[in-house]
Scaffold this active site. Structure first.
Site, PDB file in Angstrom:
ATOM      1  N   ARG A   1       0.833  -1.250   0.018  1.00 35.61           N
ATOM      2  CA  ARG A   1       0.132   0.001   0.035  1.00 35.61           C
ATOM      3  C   ARG A   1       1.006   1.325  -0.105  1.00 35.61           C
ATOM      4  O   ARG A   1       1.698   1.449   0.669  1.00 35.61           O
ATOM      5  CB  ARG A   1      -0.995   0.035   1.444  1.00 35.61           C
ATOM      6  CG  ARG A   1      -1.812   1.103   1.229  1.00 35.61           C
ATOM      7  CD  ARG A   1      -3.138   0.764   2.558  1.00 35.61           C
ATOM      8  NE  ARG A   1      -3.832   2.042   2.697  1.00 35.61           N
ATOM      9  CZ  ARG A   1      -3.691   2.723   3.669  1.00 35.61           C
ATOM     10  NH1 ARG A   1      -2.833   2.770   4.572  1.00 35.61           N
ATOM     11  NH2 ARG A   1      -4.705   3.594   3.915  1.00 35.61           N
TER      12      ARG A   1
ATOM     13  N   ASN B   1      -7.326   8.022   2.300  1.00 34.74           N
ATOM     14  CA  ASN B   1      -6.869   7.625   3.707  1.00 34.74           C
ATOM     15  C   ASN B   1      -7.614   8.171   4.755  1.00 34.74           C
ATOM     16  O   ASN B   1      -8.069   9.288   4.803  1.00 34.74           O
ATOM     17  CB  ASN B   1      -5.491   7.649   3.998  1.00 34.74           C
ATOM     18  CG  ASN B   1      -4.862   7.284   5.186  1.00 34.74           C
ATOM     19  OD1 ASN B   1      -4.985   5.805   5.306  1.00 34.74           O
ATOM     20  ND2 ASN B   1      -4.491   8.066   6.331  1.00 34.74           N
ATOM     21  N   GLU B   2      -8.179   7.158   5.743  1.00 32.80           N
ATOM     22  CA  GLU B   2      -9.007   7.891   7.119  1.00 32.80           C
ATOM     23  C   GLU B   2      -9.561   9.236   6.546  1.00 32.80           C
ATOM     24  O   GLU B   2      -9.267  10.055   7.223  1.00 32.80           O
ATOM     25  CB  GLU B   2      -8.121   7.838   7.898  1.00 32.80           C
ATOM     26  CG  GLU B   2      -7.284   6.409   8.427  1.00 32.80           C
ATOM     27  CD  GLU B   2      -6.260   6.546   9.475  1.00 32.80           C
ATOM     28  OE1 GLU B   2      -5.868   7.587  10.052  1.00 32.80           O
ATOM     29  OE2 GLU B   2      -5.648   5.436   9.961  1.00 32.80           O
TER      30      GLU B   2
ATOM     31  N   HIS C   1      -9.161   0.318   9.745  1.00 30.36           N
ATOM     32  CA  HIS C   1      -7.909   0.230  10.248  1.00 30.36           C
ATOM     33  C   HIS C   1      -8.005  -0.009  11.772  1.00 30.36           C
ATOM     34  O   HIS C   1      -8.683   0.671  12.654  1.00 30.36           O
ATOM     35  CB  HIS C   1      -7.227   1.661  10.258  1.00 30.36           C
ATOM     36  CG  HIS C   1      -7.052   2.121   8.883  1.00 30.36           C
ATOM     37  ND1 HIS C   1      -6.652   3.213   8.418  1.00 30.36           N
ATOM     38  CD2 HIS C   1      -7.479   1.455   7.720  1.00 30.36           C
ATOM     39  CE1 HIS C   1      -6.406   3.403   7.128  1.00 30.36           C
ATOM     40  NE2 HIS C   1      -6.785   2.276   6.661  1.00 30.36           N
TER      41      HIS C   1
ATOM     42  N   TYR D   1      -6.423  -0.334  15.203  1.00 29.21           N
ATOM     43  CA  TYR D   1      -5.666   0.036  16.266  1.00 29.21           C
ATOM     44  C   TYR D   1      -6.005  -0.172  17.627  1.00 29.21           C
ATOM     45  O   TYR D   1      -6.761  -1.066  17.931  1.00 29.21           O
ATOM     46  CB  TYR D   1      -5.120   1.470  16.184  1.00 29.21           C
ATOM     47  CG  TYR D   1      -4.205   1.566  14.584  1.00 29.21           C
ATOM     48  CD1 TYR D   1      -3.088   1.181  14.605  1.00 29.21           C
ATOM     49  CD2 TYR D   1      -4.876   1.981  13.686  1.00 29.21           C
ATOM     50  CE1 TYR D   1      -2.270   1.284  13.611  1.00 29.21           C
ATOM     51  CE2 TYR D   1      -3.971   2.334  12.439  1.00 29.21           C
ATOM     52  CZ  TYR D   1      -2.652   1.950  12.682  1.00 29.21           C
ATOM     53  OH  TYR D   1      -2.159   2.005  11.320  1.00 29.21           O
TER      54      TYR D   1
ATOM     55  N   GLU E   1      -5.140  -1.055   7.486  1.00 25.46           N
ATOM     56  CA  GLU E   1      -4.222  -0.691   8.424  1.00 25.46           C
ATOM     57  C   GLU E   1      -4.044  -1.583   9.953  1.00 25.46           C
ATOM     58  O   GLU E   1      -5.305  -1.624  10.383  1.00 25.46           O
ATOM     59  CB  GLU E   1      -3.806   0.697   8.776  1.00 25.46           C
ATOM     60  CG  GLU E   1      -3.286   1.558   7.839  1.00 25.46           C
ATOM     61  CD  GLU E   1      -3.136   2.837   8.048  1.00 25.46           C
ATOM     62  OE1 GLU E   1      -3.093   3.210   9.293  1.00 25.46           O
ATOM     63  OE2 GLU E   1      -3.170   3.746   7.258  1.00 25.46           O
TER      64      GLU E   1
ATOM     65  N   TRP F   1       0.838  -1.457   9.187  1.00 25.96           N
ATOM     66  CA  TRP F   1       1.438  -0.300   9.089  1.00 25.96           C
ATOM     67  C   TRP F   1       2.741  -0.046  10.214  1.00 25.96           C
ATOM     68  O   TRP F   1       2.512  -0.578  11.245  1.00 25.96           O
ATOM     69  CB  TRP F   1       0.296   1.082   9.642  1.00 25.96           C
ATOM     70  CG  TRP F   1       0.869   2.383   9.651  1.00 25.96           C
ATOM     71  CD1 TRP F   1       1.718   3.009  10.516  1.00 25.96           C
ATOM     72  CD2 TRP F   1       0.835   3.045   8.214  1.00 25.96           C
ATOM     73  NE1 TRP F   1       1.954   4.216   9.986  1.00 25.96           N
ATOM     74  CE2 TRP F   1       1.692   4.459   8.774  1.00 25.96           C
ATOM     75  CE3 TRP F   1       0.402   2.818   7.220  1.00 25.96           C
ATOM     76  CZ2 TRP F   1       1.633   5.391   7.815  1.00 25.96           C
ATOM     77  CZ3 TRP F   1       0.364   4.168   6.168  1.00 25.96           C
ATOM     78  CH2 TRP F   1       1.059   5.317   6.677  1.00 25.96           C
TER      79      TRP F   1
END
Length: 525
Positions: A74, A150-151, A218, A220, A247, A276
């Site tokens: 990516r 992205n995001e 993503h 986290y 991610e 990531w």
């Protein structure tokens, strides 16, 4: 109860929405919850992200990422929030992906945190960028996925919101002729803690006239328990919608992600994941670097976990069939490849040499080789030959080669061979040696890179490249350029003039030339 009702509605919609493109796919496409290649073969992403827009000269990262077993990379791009990546650069990135047999997920980072982060772009502006580089993308549908933005939203409410803005962006891309597989990131800095994407993905999918959108979560700190990870993935599979983990990390400032469950559940469900990130993190999250200073031989603990751990990339990644495919890794395979032959050096210059050796054999398949100088990795190769670059002039190198297979088994090191590089041109004003290499070339264009190695500490530097007629430098970075005909004088910028004794600095440029084949090599003075 509100969440249950929303999910029942999404499930109902999933039965009404055709789960394959409305017409024959021209490249990567979704079918139900799966991603397929144009041949119909299933493809599951296994890879990492590379911050190309901030580190445009780290082009060796593509080969290094592939050498560790990834099938996807990516790539971070920008349309103007940071230094813009234009058509030539995007063309080069795609070429690097294809050279290294990687599926290329191109993402526009400008949208990160819109509504909360100052300077963030809208998804509509992201579409403007993709249209501006369309000429580099058309025809690459077998190899490229467009990660629209992205995001694309922070934690603040915006008008239009995620559902409307994402639907509009996809519709506009399709209206402009893009037939690529589109990847849509979640809001809430990609983590979708408010479940906006989860509960509205069916609506966005229906807005794509080609029904060729995959959704990216993503993971986290929001996903710090096995239950949260499993529930999110299950919701998409129940709704019949495609999902990837776009991610994730092993730690984060907002909590401790459950990377073990993320990887195990992704493998069990056939869901792609992209860690990531390769290297170059800052702002307090440097611990997310998978290798130190872009050196593939210096894996961090996170890099070891992602690439070589249980359910990791080396164990589970399968190369795309468009590149010929590979034998799937076998966790039970403990047989190492045979010892490679002693490398032979040829074409030795001040900054490079070509090595060849007798190939190894393996009970399944040899996937690549690593060249070492002591414990330092110099290069990787998929074949029994490699050209070393960036060497120090007038220096003896003692090297050996190690083979590896898909299961991560490493052979015994080959016997050593020693060669000495010749002396290279030196700028007498600074004591810095300049070495040039062409990092990529295409019809009428090329990308060059120069590395300066300084024997004494300097506060400024220069390199003069003289080309034959017909060469023009169109763009440069990490340097100041003065042009006189086909003589190009590069000097330091305000921020990179200081180089310590024994240190290096690198600058790069894009050029055009009249001719075919290999672009000309400049004279350095």
């Amino acid at each position: 109860m509100r969440i249950r009702i929303a999910m029942l509605f999404a499930l109902f919609l999933s039965f009404l929405i055709p789960m394959s493109p409305a017409h024959a796919a021209v490249g990567l496409h979704v079918s139900g919850t799966k991603i397929l290649e144009s041949s119909g073969s299933a493809f599951v992403m296994r890879g990492t992200s590379h911050a190309h827009t901030w580190f445009p000269t780290q082009t060796g990262s593509f080969a290094a990422i592939k050498a560790l077993g990834a099938n996807t990379v990516r790539v971070v791009l920008s349309g103007g929030r940071w230094a813009a990546n234009g058509v030539a650069d995007v063309t080069n990135v795609i070429s690097l992906c294809k050279q290294n047999k990687l599926i290329c997920v191109l993402e526009n980072h400008d949208t990160t945190g819109y509504g909360e982060q100052s300077g963030a772009y809208t998804l509509d502006q992201a579409v403007d960028y993709w249209i501006s580089v369309k000429s580099a993308l058309v025809g690459q549908e077998d190899y490229v996925v467009l990660n629209v933005g992205n995001e694309p939203f922070g934690n603040n409410a915006t008008t239009p919101g995620w559902t409307q803005a994402t639907s509009a962006a996809i519709t506009r891309l399709r209206g402009n002729g893009f037939q690529h597989l589109i990847m849509a990131d979640a809001p809430n800095w990609g983590q979708d803690w408010g479940f906006t994407m989860r509960d509205n993905a069916a609506t966005v999918f229906a807005a794509d006239p080609q029904r060729n959108t995959v959704f990216a979560i993503h993971m986290y700190g929001v996903y710090d328990t096995a239950a949260e990870v499993t529930d999110y993935m299950q919701r998409f599979q129940t709704a019949g919608l495609p999902l990837v983990v776009g991610e994730f990390g092993f730690n984060h400032s907002d909590g401790d992600p459950d990377e073990d469950t993320i990887m195990a559940q992704a493998q069990a469900r056939g869901i792609g994941y992209l860690g990531w990130s390769w290297s170059g993190n800052g702002g307090g999250v440097e611990y997310l670097d998978q290798v130190t200073n872009f050196n593939a031989a210096s894996l961090t603990s996170w890099g070891q976990r992602l690439f070589n751990g249980a359910n990791g990339i080396a164990q589970t990644s399968v190369q795309a069939k468009i590149y010929g495919g590979t034998i799937p890794p076998d966790p039970s395979d403990t047989t190492a490849p045979s010892r490679p032959g002693t490398p032979a050096a040829s074409a030795v210059t001040g900054t490079g040499a070509t090595l060849t050796w007798t190939a190894s054999t393996d009970n399944r398949a040899v996937t690549g080789y690593t060249v070492y100088r002591g414990t330092t990795q110099l290069a990787t190769s998929a074949t029994n030959s490699v050209t070393l670059t960036g060497l120090t002039p007038g220096t003896a190198y003692t090297v050996n080669v190690v083979a590896r297979d898909a299961a991560g088994n490493a052979s015994a090191a080959s016997a050593n061979t020693t060669f000495t590089t010749t002396n290279g041109p030196t700028d007498p004003g600074t004591g810095c040696t300049s070495t040039y290499r062409t990092t990529n070339a295409w019809q009428g264009g090329f990308q060059g890179e120069v590395t300066l190695r300084c024997t004494t500490a300097v506060t400024s530097w220069r390199t003069v490249l003289t080309y034959p007629a017909g060469v023009t430098v169109t763009q440069n970075w990490s340097s100041t350029l003065a042009t006189s005909g086909t003589t190009f004088t590069f000097t330091n910028t305000a921020w990179n003039g200081a180089v310590p004794a024994g240190g290096t600095t690198t600058f790069g440029f894009l050029g055009t030339w009249n001719g075919t084949g290999t672009p000309p090599t400049p004279t350095i003075s």
